[in-house]
Design an enzyme around this catalytic site. Structure first.
Site, PDB file in Angstrom:
ATOM      1  N   HIS A  75      19.488  33.578 -60.631  1.00 49.93           N
ATOM      2  CA  HIS A  75      18.112  33.894 -60.238  1.00 49.93           C
ATOM      3  C   HIS A  75      17.507  34.885 -61.236  1.00 49.93           C
ATOM      4  CE1 HIS A  75      20.193  32.548 -56.606  1.00 49.93           C
ATOM      5  NE2 HIS A  75      19.017  32.255 -56.089  1.00 49.93           N
ATOM      6  N   HIS A  93      25.820  33.890 -20.356  1.00 50.40           N
ATOM      7  CA  HIS A  93      26.483  35.155 -20.624  1.00 50.40           C
ATOM      8  C   HIS A  93      28.007  35.036 -20.626  1.00 50.40           C
ATOM      9  CE1 HIS A  93      22.507  36.731 -20.162  1.00 50.40           C
ATOM     10  NE2 HIS A  93      22.906  37.990 -20.248  1.00 50.40           N
TER      11      HIS A  93
END
Length: 660
Positions: free
Chosen positions: A28, A468
């Site tokens: 990059h 949960h």
């Protein structure tokens, strides 16, 4: 300062990045080329560091949160004198080099944290700034600011899109971390193209709402404006600062600057040459660093002056100096293991509650035990009675109220560990480990000694229902290299789990703890809980002639012990093995593993209230697994255990079936 030399140094940073990415044919180049000015000003004029001693404790920390721009950091490290020769820049992204595609803190001198997954470095920096403030409150004395440094960073558009930065920025503003200064490379380009495609919010106003100081610079090449902004940021000790700097990605590339084409791909041989011509460089020379630039960028030693100051501090405050040294070295108080509690046989206690009692005792002898919970303190049992809350006006408190911010909590704890001097821990429900998994993975990658207190570990959660109830989470965590997962069977195994976690210098530990009460095993009848330290041990029968081995973790060990008694009444010999940690057991010798799981006993049954994935390794081709490969349900925990087959009678029934 000679403007021409400054200009040459900045272009050296740009072109080292362009050359390295081009040689690797990967990387990059855009961010390093566009952000060269801000990086130069920060590193040359503000960052206090010493390449000859990268780890001295009072250095400023620098975090490249936008880790894809790693060549920016490597160029700076090389030019300022770290042990990163030009030959390593030439081996960018290659096997065995110290210049990997994204920065790795254990690999490259001067790299403070492993970054790349966007947003992580931002939150790491928040953790570093919090650690600095805590240690300063503990150890600084009048005339001796022995802990006094800033945390700097460069963040990108992509970082600020990620949710983890929203969480971390909110907490940092609440805490008023005035020594945290982040430079925002506002180049308006992502891989897909313009940020206008998906990112049109007013970032400055958002951070102002977070209670940050926001400074804006419209021309990213204006080094004087950047310098002035950094001075202003350093002057505000009440708020963290975001300096928003408008840059041109890939600056200098005649045909690609300002476009997505330069974000994550090499410029191309011809375009590199054109860029060099455009910047007044020789187009035929690669990796050029003039003697003048090398001399200009050299950082004079500053750690020695600190060491002299520390000697004076130690003479005036010897006990504090010894303690700070021990903390920064990761040394534990000699008394901490003696402080670990033991629990009475037969007592009913959830392992989360036992963990809370361990934390209570540890906090009295380990003053740098520093952590908290993601707004689940009463449930996770993570706050010791002696701990004060860490707040803006209570910087010496050791308990952090992270709020409902699991992902930031994980990444901030990484920052605690990276800074040094802290024994970090944090808590949430096991189900929400998913929210912080990227941070847990990076902790494992960096081998950071963090303790995760994951409570409510199974369908034992009960009425809260499948949203949960952790099912696949143990298997998911066990898949992460370097992460040790421990699911203790009772209160005394929980004590041993904490012993293991705090003795680990390299790598995090995840404790999976029950919500429901479990009976504390009578160790006069069964093997001592210290067997946990080896990952698995024989709890009951030591005979090698058992007909079947029952292997269990956590609360299910009790079912296996009861099932063994039922089978014994039928003349069936059952060996019960508690296996709280696959990772610890895998690290034992083959001889020990064979002693616990004799190869000739091929009839085996594993019992765990979670996904069955992976248990095949331990039960073998003739074994079976009682587990859960579907989501749970809403009902009282004892009903769910019965409905899902987690009863001693069912364990015994399946064991008989295996033997027939």
């Amino acid at each position: 300062m000679n403007p021409q030399l400054r200009h040459e140094a900045i272009n050296t940073i740009r072109l080292l990045a362009a050359d390295a990415v081009q040689r690797a044919n990967s990387g990059h180049p855009g961010l390093p080329m566009g952000a060269a000015e801000m990086a130069y000003v920060m590193w040359k004029q503000h960052l206090r560091h010493d390449p000859s001693e990268p780890g001295w404790i009072n250095r400023d920390r620098f975090v490249l949160s936008a880790g894809h721009g790693s060549m920016l950091l490597y160029a700076l490290l090389h030019l300022t004198g770290y042990d990163l020769p030009l030959s390593e820049l030439k081996r960018f992204r290659q096997w065995g080099s110290r210049t990997p595609g994204h920065p790795e803190n254990h690999l490259t001198p001067g790299v403070e944290t492993t970054t790349g997954p966007l947003g992580q470095g931002f939150a790491n920096a928040v953790g570093m700034a919090m650690a600095e403030r805590f240690l300063a409150a503990r150890f600084n004395r009048v005339g001796y600011d022995i802990v006094d440094h800033h945390t700097y960073g460069i963040v990108s558009d992509g970082d600020l899109m990620e949710g983890v930065t929203h969480e971390a920025a909110s907490l940092a503003g609440h805490l008023g971390l005035g020594k945290l200064i982040l430079l925002y490379d506002d180049n308006g380009i992502t891989i897909d193209g313009s940020t206008e495609l998906a990112f049109t919010e007013d970032v400055a106003k958002r951070f102002e709402a977070y209670r940050w100081q926001v400074l804006c610079i419209e021309d990213g090449r204006d080094t004087e404006a950047i310098d002035e902004a950094l001075h202003k940021a350093r002057g505000d000790r009440e708020r963290p600062s975001l300096i928003k700097i408008r840059t041109i990605i890939g600056y200098g590339s005649p045909h690609k600057q300002g476009t997505a084409a330069v974000h994550g791909s090499p410029l191309g041989v011809d375009e590199v040459r054109s860029t060099k011509r455009n910047l007044g460089w020789s187009e035929h020379v690669e990796f050029h660093v003039s003697d003048a630039v090398r001399e200009h960028m050299k950082v004079p030693p500053c750690a020695d002056a600190y060491h002299e100051e520390f000697k004076r501090y130690a003479a005036a405050y010897p006990e504090a100096a010894r303690e700070l040294t021990h903390w920064m070295n990761g040394d534990l108080s000699s008394a901490w293991e003696r402080a670990l509690p033991t629990f009475e046989a037969g007592s009913l206690l959830a392992t989360r509650a036992a963990s809370g009692k361990v934390v209570d005792e540890l906090a009295t002898v380990l003053q740098n035990l520093f952590g908290g919970s993601a707004d689940l303190t009463p449930s996770n049992k993570t706050r010791a009675n002696t701990q004060a809350d860490y707040q803006k006006d209570v910087p010496g408190g050791s308990y952090v109220r992270f709020g409902v911010r699991e992902h930031a909590m994980g990444a901030i704890c990484n920052g605690f560990a990276l800074h040094g001097g802290i024994l970090p821990y944090c808590g949430t429900f096991l189900i929400f480990s998913d929210y912080m998994r990227p941070s847990v993975r990076l902790a494992a990658l960096m081998e950071l000694p963090i303790v995760y207190v994951f409570t409510h570990d199974s369908i034992g959660v009960g009425e809260d229902g499948p949203t949960h109830q952790a099912i696949e989470h143990l298997a998911s965590l066990r898949a992460i290299p370097n992460l040790t997962v421990i699911r203790p069977a009772d209160a005394n195994e929980t004590t041993e789990a904490w012993r293991v976690a705090l003795n680990r210098r390299y790598g995090p530990t995840a404790l999976a703890l029950t919500r429901q009460k479990v009976e504390t095993i009578d160790r006069s009848m069964y093997a001592p809980a210290s067997g946990l330290t080896r990952g698995a041990y024989v709890v009951s029968s030591e005979t090698q002639e058992a007909d079947i081995i029952l292997i269990a973790t956590g609360s299910e060990v009790h079912l296996a012990l009861e099932a063994a008694l039922i089978l014994g009444r039928d003349g069936i010999g059952a060996r019960v093995v508690s296996m709280p940690s696959w990772e610890l057991f895998s690290g034992e010798s083959q001889a020990y593993r064979d002693k616990v799981l004799p190869p000739h006993i091929r009839k085996r049954l594993a019992v765990e209230a979670g996904a069955t994935l992976g248990w095949e390794r331990w039960v073998g081709p003739e074994g079976r697994i009682i587990g859960i490969d579907r989501f749970g349900a809403s009902a009282p925990g004892r009903i769910l255990f019965e409905k899902f087959g987690f009863t001693a009678q069912n364990v015994a029934c399946v064991a008989r079936d295996i033997l027939t």
